[in-house]
Scaffold this active site. Structure first.
Site, PDB file in Angstrom:
ATOM      1  N   CYS A 111     -23.095  24.232 -33.428  1.00 47.54           N
ATOM      2  CA  CYS A 111     -22.594  24.016 -32.061  1.00 47.54           C
ATOM      3  C   CYS A 111     -23.050  22.662 -31.534  1.00 47.54           C
ATOM      4  O   CYS A 111     -22.391  22.059 -30.691  1.00 47.54           O
ATOM      5  CB  CYS A 111     -23.103  25.113 -31.130  1.00 47.54           C
ATOM      6  SG  CYS A 111     -22.732  26.785 -31.682  1.00 47.54           S
ATOM      7  N   GLU A 166     -22.699  31.017 -24.862  1.00 47.85           N
ATOM      8  CA  GLU A 166     -22.830  29.634 -25.341  1.00 47.85           C
ATOM      9  C   GLU A 166     -21.587  29.373 -26.170  1.00 47.85           C
ATOM     10  O   GLU A 166     -21.296  30.100 -27.126  1.00 47.85           O
ATOM     11  CB  GLU A 166     -24.105  29.466 -26.159  1.00 47.85           C
ATOM     12  CG  GLU A 166     -24.403  28.020 -26.541  1.00 47.85           C
ATOM     13  CD  GLU A 166     -23.977  27.689 -27.947  1.00 47.85           C
ATOM     14  OE1 GLU A 166     -23.023  26.888 -28.094  1.00 47.85           O
ATOM     15  OE2 GLU A 166     -24.572  28.220 -28.886  1.00 47.85           O
TER      16      GLU A 166
END
Length: 542
Positions: A326, A292
């Site tokens: 994020c 990720e």
């Protein structure tokens, strides 16, 4: 092998404590913060269950007070990293053969230790080392416990899947670990991710070599100690803070690398992918790469959007934890019909945000993680200030004299491809592009194609037909998509997190999809009465 089945109850998310004035948890947290500040520690490597101190050291400082040292930690060199790889390999057979329910019990026990005995210690370490306010620190540790509890449940769901058995044949699937060891590289921004990336593969019977972020070593080390206390055998997880180049050479290139679990920058993940590709002929198996990475997360408002809800989404989505999630909102598309009122409300709400040291619980905004991040963000702000294609709506100032502080900043871009609209900044900065209401469709398509990222995004509208349409057009823009909600705050078990495109492999942390990446299947067939006739019926001449 490792297929004994037992019932893992459906987990529940760990309740979040409030740390309200006068509460026991607030009093305990204040005391723990002072204790950790007053007593810096020396952090070793942990390889094969043993603490190892090296001559190469680095310091951990508070981002909000970079003159204050929290700890000194040993850095692994290539020699120690190869020792960690050897330890992971040596521990693999016994760990994989341990019945899986006993592996699961270790991590469930760790979750209890995290939330009970060590909760306050972990929250304090996360606040001080990663510059989080009490709420951000608390939800981080709650998520860590959720990972440890939900992963066994999802693993159980995988193990329950078995093929058809006939009257003549017994069939079953054996769920094995991967053939080798797993490398885990974790980020600074979430203690929970630091704990999850090496332990999720371990639950499935793999062993791991864990490189924590240099700016999250303190909280990650405390979690490693918890794993040991929970009964994790030596060598199953090896804790090795180190330089990235050394990790690549000693760990990623090892022939027995079977998996790579990563959260971090898109550039780093692509470099690792390239390195694995170049070494593919040397590996025993094909390494599974799970990552990720970056994002340029958006908020897109339709003219029917509720301005108050939109204001909340922009302020909280962009500025909580200094925009270092994020999922943080980094760009927004707003219709001109809403902009005057929205601009006023954003300025009013942003003005209320207090910024400063984590010890002051009235501060919502703290410091960005380090000088490198500070300088990068400042460069973007300076660019916007000097450009004729942008203006600063609020914020825009920085100060690194005591800590790495960046004001919550809103930039108004005059064109949709302005630098701060399309490049990842990873700080408390959001850029807004105001579009003509009549160009809604055109701007929607710009949102879809403006960047190569696909992590999170949210839309705001009241018209249901419009919501359906926007959701359809923006199908591939985000792995986590929100309707009338900010693009941050995914909860384990409710919104599995991950993105695609340039944002990663979208294997959704803590899910059946993610756990399946760490499992290798073997299909076993047993015939009750073996065949003895070598002919087939079609061979008959009659």
């Amino acid at each position: 092998m490792n297929n004994l089945y037992f019932k893992v109850r459906t987990p529940e998310n760990e309740p979040v404590l409030g740390y309200l004035p006068g509460s026991p948890e607030r009093i305990a947290l204040k005391a723990e913060l002072e204790k950790q500040l007053a007593h810096p520690i020396d952090i070793p490597l942990i390889i094969n269950g043993k603490e190892i101190h090296t001559s190469t050291k680095a310091q951990i400082v508070c981002p909000h007070n970079h003159h204050k040292v929290l700890a000194t930690y040993s850095k692994a060199g290539k020699t120690e990293l190869r020792q960690a790889v050897a330890a992971a390999k040596a521990a693999k057979d016994a760990w994989e053969r341990m019945p899986w329910e006993h592996r699961a019990a270790i991590f469930v026990k760790a979750a209890q230790l995290v939330t009970d005995k060590y909760r306050i210690k972990l929250v304090a370490a996360t606040m001080l080392g990663q510059s989080k306010n009490p709420f951000q620190g608390e939800i981080d540790i709650c998520e860590l416990a959720d990972f440890l509890r939900f992963n066994p449940y999802y693993t159980q769901e995988i193990y329950k899947q078995q093929p058809i058995i006939t009257k003549d044949v017994s069939n079953f699937i054996e769920y094995r670990a991967l053939d080798g060891f797993v490398a885990a590289v974790t980020p600074f921004n979430f203690t929970s991710i630091g704990g999850n990336l090496p332990t999720a593969p371990a639950l499935a019977g793999n062993t791991s070599v864990w490189k924590p972020s240099s700016t999250a070593v303190l909280s990650n080390y405390y979690f490693m100690q918890i794993l040991v206390e929970a009964g994790l055998p030596a060598g199953v997880v090896n804790f090795v803070p180190c330089a990235g180049a050394d990790f690549d050479e000693a760990v990623i290139s090892d022939p027995d690398l079977s998996g790579f679990h990563f959260t971090g920058s898109t550039r780093t993940f692509k470099n690792i992918w390239k390195e694995v590709g170049e070494n593919i002929a040397h590996y025993v198996s094909y390494p599974r790469l799970v990552g990720e990475t970056g994002g340029k997360d958006f908020i897109f408002a339709h003219p029917t959007a509720d301005v108050e809800a939109l204001t909340c989404a922009i302020v909280l989505g962009a500025f909580e934890y200094q925009g270092q999630k994020c999922s943080a909102a980094s760009r927004a598309y707003v219709p001109v019909s809403l902009w005057p009122k929205l601009k006023k409300r954003i300025q009013e709400e942003t003005a209320k945000l207090k910024m400063g040291d984590v010890l002051d619980f009235t501060n919502m905004i703290n410091a960005v993680i380090d000088r490198k991040a500070f300088n990068k963000i400042k460069d973007y702000l300076d660019y916007a200030k000097q450009s004729p294609d942008a203006e600063i709506v609020t914020g825009g100032n920085c100060d690194d004299s005591v800590g790495y502080f960046v004001e919550p900043t809103v930039i108004l871009a005059k064109k949709p491809d302005f630098k701060t609209m399309v490049e990842e900044i990873f700080g408390p900065v959001i850029t807004i592009y105001v579009y003509d209401d009549a160009k809604f469709e055109e701007t929607l398509k710009i949102c879809d194609t403006a960047t190569n990222y696909g992590l999170t995004g949210s839309i705001y509208a009241q018209d249901r037909a419009v919501i359906i349409h926007m959701t359809d057009v923006l199908t591939h823009t985000a792995g986590n998509f929100y309707i009338n909600e900010k693009p941050t705050g995914a909860t384990v078990g409710q919104q599995p997190f991950g993105g695609s495109r340039g944002s990663g492999t979208n294997d959704k942390a803590c899910s059946v999809a993610n756990m399946s990446r760490w499992i290798s299947q073997r299909a076993v067939k047993e015939v009750f009465v073996p065949r003895t006739d070598t002919s087939y019926a079609y061979m008959s001449e009659k």
